[in-house]
Design an enzyme around this catalytic site. Structure first.
Site, PDB file in Angstrom:
ATOM      1  N   LYS A  52       0.841  -1.202   0.000  1.00  0.00           N
ATOM      2  CA  LYS A  52       0.000   0.000   0.000  1.00  0.00           C
ATOM      3  C   LYS A  52       0.877   1.255   0.000  1.00  0.00           C
ATOM      4  CE  LYS A  52      -3.879  -2.417   2.140  1.00  0.00           C
ATOM      5  NZ  LYS A  52      -4.709  -2.707   3.322  1.00  0.00           N
ATOM      6  N   GLN A  96      -4.505  -1.605   9.622  1.00  0.00           N
ATOM      7  CA  GLN A  96      -4.447  -2.921   8.978  1.00  0.00           C
ATOM      8  C   GLN A  96      -5.031  -3.985   9.910  1.00  0.00           C
ATOM      9  OE1 GLN A  96      -3.626  -3.376   5.812  1.00  0.00           O
ATOM     10  NE2 GLN A  96      -3.821  -5.590   5.859  1.00  0.00           N
ATOM     11  N   ASP A 119     -11.155   2.823   4.166  1.00  0.00           N
ATOM     12  CA  ASP A 119     -11.440   1.382   4.104  1.00  0.00           C
ATOM     13  C   ASP A 119     -12.948   1.118   4.052  1.00  0.00           C
ATOM     14  OD1 ASP A 119      -9.359  -0.511   4.002  1.00  0.00           O
ATOM     15  OD2 ASP A 119      -8.791  -0.151   6.087  1.00  0.00           O
TER      16      ASP A 119
END
Ligand code: GUN
Length: 289
Positions: A52, A96, A119
């Site tokens: 990422k 994460q 997200d």
């Protein structure tokens, strides 16, 4: 059988995003900025986070990676999130997953301000997604829809079977496929560990989306001829044959199903790169608000 080349499509999307960033920069606007928090040193999470950060560099975004120790307290993690919420230079924030067992994942998701939740995991954004209101769509389901769209695979009226009901993939993709929207309007069956007669159901799928995290779970006898298969699974298996010492396997036994499928995503190079491209897209959208 045609391969759905997620790596190529993701690269096209990254080129498009890089073009927008370059225009922003030449108009003296700031580059989009993504912050990521990684707790602990899980090998797979480390790989995803590094990918990422690298993707941010590739498109001209700024990125900030905060690494916290495995035993960091929930309060300390939430302090970091609150600081980022208040930092006007940062457009998007991801934590994460998975998190260590002593940290409550839902509390963490709720601590992220919805406007920076690229997200799409905050309950407010999940609710908006379910109601077909504008919001950040979670990156992996959004990547699947984008891949189908760019290969002109129409899902309207098709029977889509989803295996796995995770909050990250199975549950949101089943909502998105069924929405009265384009893409959408599919007839969706969401299957999981308690589903009876799974094989009977998967054999009726026009589109099969597999996201349960069990390598090579779907075999040829479970699918009908002409099916389109989206393999979201990615398991790291130790291997003496690769330089890294790891081999990546999907949830679908590719060799066994490839003669029957009309379309299939490879692992690696299918859904994975699309997830990252859609995360970048959400961060860009946030920066333009
Ligand atoms: N872990 C697995 N997939 C994801 C994702 O899309 N976002 C975050 N934050 N963690 C993940």
């Amino acid at each position: 059988m045609q391969i759905l080349d997620g790596r190529k499509i993701a690269n096209d999307i990254k080129d498009e995003i890089a073009g927008v960033v370059s225009t922003l920069r030449s108009n003296n606007k700031k580059a989009p900025h993504l912050a990521a928090i990684l707790v602990g040193d899980d090998g797979a999470s480390e790989t995803y986070i590094n990918a990422k950060v690298k993707a941010c560099e590739r498109v001209g975004f700024r990125s900030t990676l905060i690494r916290l120790k495995e035993d960091v307290s929930e309060d300390k993690l939430i302090d970091h999130i609150r600081n980022i919420n208040l930092d006007s230079d940062i457009d998007g924030l991801i934590v994460q997953l998975p998190l260590p067992g002593h940290i409550d994942e839902i509390k963490v998701k709720q601590a992220i301000i919805p406007s920076k939740d690229v997200d799409g995991f905050h309950p407010e954004n999940v609710g908006k997604m379910a109601l077909n209101l504008p919001t950040y769509l979670p990156a992996t389901p959004a990547g699947i829809l984008e891949l189908l769209t760019r290969y002109n695979i129409d899902i309207s009226g098709k029977h889509c079977v989803v295996i796995g009901r995770s909050h990250i993939v199975g549950s949101p993709i089943s909502i998105l496929l069924a929405r009265n929207s384009s893409p959408g309007n599919a007839t969706v069956t969401l299957t999981h560990s308690r589903t009876k007669n799974l094989k009977e159901i998967t054999n009726k799928a026009d589109i099969l989306i597999v996201a349960l995290g069990k390598s090579s779970f779907v075999t040829s006898d479970m699918v009908k001829k002409g099916v389109c298969i989206i393999d979201v699974g990615i398991s790291r298996i130790k291997s003496s044959k690769t330089k890294s010492g790891w081999k990546l396997l999907g949830d679908v036994d590719f060799e066994s199903v490839k003669e029957k499928a009309s379309f299939i995503t490879p692992v690696p190079g299918g859904v994975g790169p699309m997830t990252i491209a859609m995360l970048l897209k959400n961060t860009l959208i946030s920066s333009l608000k």
